[in-house]
Design a protein around this motif. Structure first.
Motif, short mmCIF file in Angstrom:
data_model
loop_
_atom_site.label_atom_id
_atom_site.label_comp_id
_atom_site.label_asym_id
_atom_site.label_seq_id
_atom_site.Cartn_x
_atom_site.Cartn_y
_atom_site.Cartn_z
N ASP A 127 6.20 14.77 -3.23
CA ASP A 127 5.38 15.29 -4.32
C ASP A 127 5.28 16.81 -4.18
O ASP A 127 4.75 17.32 -3.18
N PRO A 128 5.78 17.59 -5.15
CA PRO A 128 5.77 19.05 -4.99
C PRO A 128 4.38 19.66 -5.01
O PRO A 128 4.18 20.77 -4.52
N SER A 129 3.41 18.99 -5.58
CA SER A 129 2.06 19.55 -5.68
C SER A 129 1.25 19.32 -4.41
O SER A 129 0.47 20.18 -4.00
N THR A 130 1.40 18.16 -3.78
CA THR A 130 0.64 17.84 -2.57
C THR A 130 1.47 17.92 -1.31
O THR A 130 0.91 17.81 -0.22
N VAL A 138 0.87 -1.17 0.00
CA VAL A 138 0.00 0.00 0.00
C VAL A 138 0.91 1.22 0.00
O VAL A 138 1.69 1.41 0.94
N ASN A 139 0.82 2.02 -1.03
CA ASN A 139 1.62 3.25 -1.13
C ASN A 139 0.83 4.38 -0.49
O ASN A 139 -0.11 4.91 -1.09
N ALA A 140 1.20 4.72 0.74
CA ALA A 140 0.45 5.71 1.52
C ALA A 140 1.01 7.10 1.29
O ALA A 140 2.23 7.29 1.17
N GLU A 141 0.11 8.09 1.24
CA GLU A 141 0.49 9.50 1.10
C GLU A 141 0.55 10.11 2.50
O GLU A 141 -0.47 10.33 3.14
N VAL A 142 1.77 10.37 2.97
CA VAL A 142 1.99 10.90 4.32
C VAL A 142 2.34 12.38 4.21
O VAL A 142 3.22 12.75 3.43
N PRO A 143 1.66 13.27 4.96
CA PRO A 143 2.01 14.69 4.91
C PRO A 143 3.47 14.93 5.28
O PRO A 143 4.03 14.24 6.13
N GLU A 144 4.05 15.91 4.63
CA GLU A 144 5.47 16.21 4.86
C GLU A 144 5.71 16.57 6.32
O GLU A 144 6.75 16.22 6.89
#
Length: 506
Positions: free
Chosen positions: A292-295, A250-256
């Motif tokens: 990811d520079p956009s998110t 699972v490729n999770a999107e973690v806030p910077e």
């Protein structure tokens, strides 16, 4: 009786006038307002207009700026110039609320979202070991499920006929040195791509087998199918790509901002809307080195156990990261911290309605709490509501400027850097010099007329009203004081601007 009534009336009027006279004597002077007993015991430092706090007056009276009386300012205490005092009634009107600085561990569950994907480490690739023709496909479509050992396709391999005939001929020959010929022929069959089980079939049957059945090396799903019946394949050509489903990624999107709270090996629970009530457990396999520079998010690769094969690639998953054990730190409500862009400030509440701005070093934030690494101690009270009004008042008094000074080796603070301007002297008094000056680039000021404190040694003898001068000044205790001044060559004076007080905003 009439005479007695007249005498009593005259006596009553006399007593009434005497009471009025005594009351007028006890009233405070007009415009000063009623003062408490504690205020009457203090001597005012100076008087000022609250709308223009930078301008100070040495006696009471009416403000030259507003239609109101000047307000006295009393000393708060030695060494507490940055303290702001607010009466309890005004605190209630402003809605000032405080909270204690506490000790605790700042640990919270972090949630993220991601998509299910194949585990790229659980991949089996099936290739043609020899050139030949595809005669039959047993698995004919992508995404078909296969089991380990299941037949995938049959190949007809003409090159195998010659090496098998050579081997069988060598075995039928008799005489000295024949064993060596058989071993060489056996080795050529291996080089042609035949496996040991296939060679044993040739030995046991004594017949030529030019066809080869390829079996699945692992269980999973056919991710890619490159073979079709009747096509010619060369040695090394890919035929099938099989992905296992025992584990998935699972490729999770973690806030910077939360990247510091995610570590490889952390326990993760995953849930998906397609399988309500099911909880899949796994661990963080890796943190991919890319943002990811956009998110402004980075990817965390989660490996989940999927023994039943219910989790399928492409599914949407919600992930919950288990909180790591945190150490004891100082915590304050996040709303108590004022972020100025260059530093963090909190307003500390002290006794007798006193408030003091304190610079702190903040840490991570979670669940409405912010970690304080430096600047506070456990048990102190900080303002969580109305602190911006208090901070503004402290700024007007110069508290923030003094707090931000650079420490000297001896423990003092370096004075604010001076600013330079050029202007015309309009008025000279004992405690103030009024100058119509031009723009001040270092403060981003435009032309204006304002008052300055004279230099410590007084004005030079060659400086008088109407002269054009160049002067250096700096801010001291909410006022602007001249540090150096000298006359310049005659030049047209800058246009006069509306008179502003010494504490005029930048």
């Amino acid at each position: 009786m009439l005479a007695t009534a007249i005498v009593a009336g005259v006596a009553g009027v006399g007593l009434y006038r005497a009471g009025i006279s005594e009351g007028m004597k006890q009233m405070p002077p007009p415009g000063t307002g009623a003062m408490s007993a504690s205020e009457t015991d203090k001597k005012p430092l100076y008087w000022h207009d609250p709308m223009y706090p930078g301008q100070k007056f040495d006696k009471p009276g009416k403000s030259p700026f507003m239609d109101m009386q000047l307000v006295p300012v009393y000393a708060i205490g030695a060494g507490d110039e940055g303290t702001v005092t607010i009466s309890p009634r005004l605190q209630q009107n402003l809605g000032v609320r405080t909270a204690l600085v506490t000790e605790g561990s700042l640990s919270s569950r972090l949630s993220a979202v991601g998509n299910v994907a194949y585990n790229e480490r659980d991949v089996a690739l099936v290739q043609a070991r020899s050139a030949g023709y595809v005669e039959r496909l047993h698995v004919r479509a992508p995404l078909d499920r296969v089991k380990k050992g299941q037949a995938l396709l049959e190949l007809y391999i003409p090159d195998w006929i010659a090496v098998q005939e050579e081997y069988l001929t060598a075995r039928r020959m008799q005489g000295s040195g024949i064993a060596g010929l058989a071993d060489a022929a056996r080795q050529r069959m291996r080089l042609a791509g035949m496996t040991e089980p296939q060679i044993r079939v040739i030995e046991s049957t004594g017949k030529v087998h030019p066809r080869m059945t390829i079996h699945a090396p692992a269980s999973g799903v056919v991710a890619e199918l490159s073979a079709r019946e009747g096509m010619t394949v060369v040695a090394g050509a890919p035929l099938y790509r099989i992905n296992g489903l025992d584990t998935v990624w699972v490729n999770a999107e973690v806030p910077e901002a939360a990247a510091a709270r995610v570590r490889p090996g952390a326990v993760v629970e995953a849930r998906t809307p397609g399988l309500p009530g099911e909880v899949f457990k796994g661990r963080v396999g890796a943190i991919l080195p890319e943002v990811d520079p956009s998110t402004r998010t980075l990817k965390a690769r989660i490996e989940l156990a999927n023994p039943s094969g219910q989790m399928l690639p492409g599914m949407f998953a919600t992930l919950t990261f288990a909180p790591a054990a945190g150490k004891e730190v100082l915590l304050v409500p996040s709303e108590a911290v004022i972020q100025t862009g260059t530093r963090s400030v909190v307003i500390v509440a002290r006794e007798k309605g006193e408030f003091l701005p304190v610079e702190v070093k903040s840490g991570i934030e979670a669940n409405g709490q912010t970690e304080i690494r430096e600047g506070l101690a456990a048990g102190q009270k900080v303002v969580v509501s109305g602190q911006f009004l208090i901070d503004s008042e402290a700024s007007l008094k110069g508290a923030i400027a003094r707090m931000g000074g650079t420490p000297e080796p001896g423990g003092g603070k370096v004075a604010a850097r001076p600013h330079r301007a050029e202007g015309k002297i309009e008025r000279i008094a004992d405690d103030e010099i009024t100058i119509s000056h031009g723009p001040v680039a270092s403060l981003q000021w435009g032309p204006m007329t304002m008052g300055f404190k004279p230099p410590p040694g007084g004005l030079p003898r060659n400086v008088a009203v109407g002269d054009t001068v160049t002067f250096d000044f700096r801010q001291q205790d909410g006022n602007f004081a001249i540090t150096a001044i000298s006359p310049t060559a005659a030049a047209p004076a800058p246009p006069a601007a509306p008179t502003k007080p010494a504490g005029a905003p930048k």
